[in-house]
Scaffold this motif. Structure first.
Motif, PDB file in Angstrom:
ATOM      1  N   GLU B  10       0.840  -1.205   0.000  1.00  0.00           N
ATOM      2  CA  GLU B  10       0.000   0.000   0.000  1.00  0.00           C
ATOM      3  C   GLU B  10       0.874   1.254   0.000  1.00  0.00           C
ATOM      4  O   GLU B  10       0.587   2.230  -0.681  1.00  0.00           O
ATOM      5  CB  GLU B  10      -0.900   0.017   1.236  1.00  0.00           C
ATOM      6  N   THR B 197      -9.831   9.231   2.463  1.00  0.00           N
ATOM      7  CA  THR B 197     -10.921   8.294   2.206  1.00  0.00           C
ATOM      8  C   THR B 197     -10.538   6.900   2.676  1.00  0.00           C
ATOM      9  O   THR B 197     -11.322   6.197   3.301  1.00  0.00           O
ATOM     10  CB  THR B 197     -11.216   8.220   0.702  1.00  0.00           C
ATOM     11  N   GLU B 198      -9.285   6.556   2.369  1.00  0.00           N
ATOM     12  CA  GLU B 198      -8.784   5.259   2.758  1.00  0.00           C
ATOM     13  C   GLU B 198      -8.783   5.101   4.275  1.00  0.00           C
ATOM     14  O   GLU B 198      -9.166   4.052   4.806  1.00  0.00           O
ATOM     15  CB  GLU B 198      -7.352   5.167   2.254  1.00  0.00           C
ATOM     16  N   ARG B 200     -10.654   6.695   6.360  1.00  0.00           N
ATOM     17  CA  ARG B 200     -12.052   6.605   6.762  1.00  0.00           C
ATOM     18  C   ARG B 200     -12.554   5.167   6.594  1.00  0.00           C
ATOM     19  O   ARG B 200     -13.179   4.602   7.485  1.00  0.00           O
ATOM     20  CB  ARG B 200     -12.867   7.574   5.900  1.00  0.00           C
ATOM     21  N   ILE B 201     -12.247   4.601   5.438  1.00  0.00           N
ATOM     22  CA  ILE B 201     -12.701   3.231   5.174  1.00  0.00           C
ATOM     23  C   ILE B 201     -12.063   2.265   6.153  1.00  0.00           C
ATOM     24  O   ILE B 201     -12.735   1.398   6.725  1.00  0.00           O
ATOM     25  CB  ILE B 201     -12.377   2.834   3.722  1.00  0.00           C
ATOM     26  N   MET B 202     -10.756   2.431   6.373  1.00  0.00           N
ATOM     27  CA  MET B 202     -10.064   1.553   7.324  1.00  0.00           C
ATOM     28  C   MET B 202     -10.745   1.608   8.674  1.00  0.00           C
ATOM     29  O   MET B 202     -10.942   0.581   9.319  1.00  0.00           O
ATOM     30  CB  MET B 202      -8.613   2.022   7.506  1.00  0.00           C
ATOM     31  N   LEU B 204     -13.797   2.452   9.347  1.00  0.00           N
ATOM     32  CA  LEU B 204     -15.154   1.896   9.310  1.00  0.00           C
ATOM     33  C   LEU B 204     -15.157   0.381   9.290  1.00  0.00           C
ATOM     34  O   LEU B 204     -16.030  -0.258   9.865  1.00  0.00           O
ATOM     35  CB  LEU B 204     -15.913   2.431   8.086  1.00  0.00           C
ATOM     36  N   VAL B 205     -14.181  -0.208   8.601  1.00  0.00           N
ATOM     37  CA  VAL B 205     -14.180  -1.665   8.551  1.00  0.00           C
ATOM     38  C   VAL B 205     -13.417  -2.269   9.729  1.00  0.00           C
ATOM     39  O   VAL B 205     -13.229  -3.469   9.794  1.00  0.00           O
ATOM     40  CB  VAL B 205     -13.641  -2.221   7.214  1.00  0.00           C
ATOM     41  N   GLY B 206     -12.957  -1.412  10.656  1.00  0.00           N
ATOM     42  CA  GLY B 206     -12.401  -1.933  11.899  1.00  0.00           C
ATOM     43  C   GLY B 206     -10.908  -2.193  11.883  1.00  0.00           C
ATOM     44  O   GLY B 206     -10.440  -3.151  12.483  1.00  0.00           O
ATOM     45  N   ALA B 207     -10.148  -1.331  11.199  1.00  0.00           N
ATOM     46  CA  ALA B 207      -8.691  -1.460  11.277  1.00  0.00           C
ATOM     47  C   ALA B 207      -8.237  -0.918  12.629  1.00  0.00           C
ATOM     48  O   ALA B 207      -8.809   0.019  13.151  1.00  0.00           O
ATOM     49  CB  ALA B 207      -8.025  -0.670  10.153  1.00  0.00           C
ATOM     50  N   ARG B 305     -13.685  14.434   7.061  1.00  0.00           N
ATOM     51  CA  ARG B 305     -14.836  14.179   6.221  1.00  0.00           C
ATOM     52  C   ARG B 305     -15.464  15.481   5.761  1.00  0.00           C
ATOM     53  O   ARG B 305     -15.818  15.632   4.597  1.00  0.00           O
ATOM     54  CB  ARG B 305     -15.838  13.357   7.012  1.00  0.00           C
ATOM     55  N   GLN B 308     -13.440  16.893   3.101  1.00  0.00           N
ATOM     56  CA  GLN B 308     -13.612  16.160   1.848  1.00  0.00           C
ATOM     57  C   GLN B 308     -14.886  16.615   1.141  1.00  0.00           C
ATOM     58  O   GLN B 308     -14.923  16.802  -0.060  1.00  0.00           O
ATOM     59  CB  GLN B 308     -13.686  14.666   2.159  1.00  0.00           C
TER      60      GLN B 308
END
Ligand code: ADP
Ligand code: MG
Lengths: 233, 311
Positions: B10, B197-198, B200-202, B204-207, B305, B308
């Motif tokens: 990454e 964004t990444e 944020r996604i991380m 949200l999916v529980g990183a 956010r 963004q």
């Protein structure tokens, strides 16, 4: 599964966002949260996936007080909750497959698990042929399906959808809603926040009405705002 | 381990995505580390010279030939009791001869055999160069002292100037470190913004906390150390290019005398730069990461956010 006890939420800028919300959502329920924009629907969802904590009252999810949750517990809380949004939140430089695999990679899943789980969930949401497509090559409905697949691939207990059809035309909206209902019928608790009247009226599901931060109705028979509620809002 | 591999890939793709900005900031970091390195070399040289010259500021008191060894040792004792005297060394006539012999191996020693040419001496070292003048005045009038030799005023002024230069150099190096850290902070801030964004996604999916931060810390250390490596190589090239000139100016001849050589300087310098670069990179990025992605990840996420959405 989700319980709000006289919940109040005030943002740091003193916007009084939620007031005295009492709510109980059972396992495997399907619930609409409706109301005008700015009413507090998104904030209610944020409390569930612990993107915010209540300033008064208590929120329990999976029987845990989310305000007492430790910072390092939050990721593990979120792994049990799938979230999808109006603005899809996909990574533009990754394919549909990679976007979905991402949710597994951050948990350290093996290549074999990814190779098995991702195609499976993509089939399930109807994206079998779009594995190698990038988000910009997909329609709005397809992008939302990718998001749903990403939320589902971790097999969550709860699926939260905040205005999932906000950017979609009525036909596509219906497809997405059908998919959410199908997910619910597999046993996942689903909460959909929306101000789309048609969506709510098409599916006779439990509907909670939030306006100006207060819960003004909770009807099991469903249906969008009645005349009085609309006038108040 | 698998996660590390994933994060590394990454990281590479993020480098590729923001090539130009990363390059610009990378150059910035390299340049500040380069200037820092050059200052370090100068400081190192200055410090060594200062130390050597300072240590060599001794008072040589040559004894008159009438003094007996016991008399000299008694005088040595007296001197050792004086204020500001660090230590006193006794050099007998035969010691002096041996030293002379060692320094001038090809000379015929016959002419030195007579007593007066290489007298016995006491070598007095002051606690600080600034006391030398005063001490010398006192010692000059003591019985049995025939002649006195000590560093002139000019040497002492030279030392003062050197001291000032070293102080200025130290301050400059500190400033450059701060500057490097802020360059790295900028790189990381930019990276965080580019990947909001990444992130944020991380989230949200529980990183986990570390999973999200690690790549940025790695990036900071990466830029710090790569900058240091490039800067070291440039300095090495400069040293090589200048070695001819240095030889001409007899500085390289002087270096071994100071216990150093160009290779030695370079190794010390490269290690210093590398560890400084790495540390500055780590803490520079940690600071940025903590301001953008505070411990309460959520709060600042909203800020990201909002940015963004209002872009
Ligand atoms: N992060 C925030 N900081 C400050 N105020 C906010 C924030 N998020 C939402 N609000 C405010 O809270 C109120 C409810 O917002 P929201 O929950 O997004 O409503 P809805 O989703 O129903 O449109 C609005 O007045 C909004 O401006
Ligand atoms: Mg909203």
């Amino acid at each position: 599964m989700i319980k709000f006890v006289s919940v109040g939420l005030t943002y740091p800028n003193l916007v009084n966002c939620l007031r005295n919300v009492n709510l109980h959502i059972q396992k495997q329920e399907f619930v609409f949260v409706v109301g005008p924009t700015g009413g507090g629907k998104s904030s209610l969802m944020k409390l569930i996936y612990r993107d915010a904590i209540p300033t008064s009252g208590k929120v329990f999810v999976f029987n845990k007080d989310i305000a007492k949750m430790r910072i390092r517990e939050i990721p593990f809380h979120r792994r049990r909750i799938g979230v999808i949004f109006q603005d899809f939140l996909l990574l533009p430089h990754k394919t549909a497959f990679e976007n979905i695999a991402y949710a597994l990679q951050i948990r350290g899943a093996s290549g074999r698990q990814i190779g098995q789980l991702v195609p499976e969930v993509m089939d399930w949401v109807g994206l079998t042929k779009r594995q190698k497509s990038y988000p910009h090559q997909l329609s709005g409905g397809e992008q939302q399906r990718v998001c749903i697949a990403r939320a589902l691939v971790n097999k969550p207990d709860i699926l939260l959808a905040d205005e999932p059809t906000g950017n979609l035309d009525p036909d596509t909206s219906k497809e997405i809603m059908d998919l959410l209902v199908r997910i619910n019928s597999r046993g996942t608790t689903v909460v959909v926040a929306t101000h789309d009247e048609n969506v709510v009226n098409d599916y006779r599901k439990r509907t909670i009405v939030i306006s100006q931060g207060q819960m003004i109705a909770d009807r099991t028979e469903g249906g969008y705002l009645n005349a009085e509620e609309a006038a108040n809002a | 381990m698998r996660s590390m591999l994933f994060l590394f890939r990454e990281f590479l793709s993020s480098l590729a995505l923001n090539r130009f900005l990363h390059f610009t900031y990378g150059v910035q970091v390299t340049i500040s580390l380069l200037v820092l390195g050059i200052f370090l070399v100068l400081m190192l040289g200055a410090a060594v010279i200062w130390n050597r010259v300072g240590n060599n500021l001794l008072i040589h008191a040559y004894m008159s030939s009438t003094m007996t060894e016991t008399g000299i040792l008694q005088l040595k004792n007296e001197l050792e009791q004086m204020d500001h005297v660090h230590d006193v060394e006794y050099r007998s006539q035969s010691d002096a001869l041996a030293i002379w012999e060692a320094k001038n191996p090809h000379m015929d020693l016959g002419i030195l055999e007579s007593d007066d040419i290489l007298p016995a001496s006491l070598i007095i070292r002051a606690t600080h160069p600034r006391y030398i003048q005063g001490l010398a005045e006192q010692i000059k009038s003591m019985p049995g002292v025939e002649e006195l030799r000590y560093g002139s005023e000019m040497v002492q002024n030279f030392l003062k100037v050197m001291m000032i230069l070293i102080s200025i150099g130290a301050v400059t190096i500190l400033l450059l470190l701060v500057f490097t850290a802020s360059s790295i902070s900028n790189i990381i801030g930019m990276s965080i913004y580019a990947r909001r964004t990444e992130i944020r996604i991380m989230q949200l999916v529980g990183a986990t906390w570390w999973f999200i931060r690690w790549p940025f810390l790695f990036e900071g250390v990466f830029f710090g150390t790569v900058g240091a490596i490039v800067a070291s190589l440039i300095i090495w090239a400069l040293l090589l290019m200048m070695s001819e000139a240095l030889k001409l100016s007899e500085l390289t001849l002087a270096l071994p005398y100071f216990g150093l050589n160009t290779g030695g300087i370079f190794v010390v310098l490269a290690l210093l730069l590398l560890s400084l670069g790495g540390l500055v990179g780590f803490f520079g990025s940690l600071r940025t990461v903590n301001t953008f992605l505070g411990r309460e990840t959520e709060v600042n996420l909203d800020a990201l956010r909002v940015r963004q959405l209002t872009r």
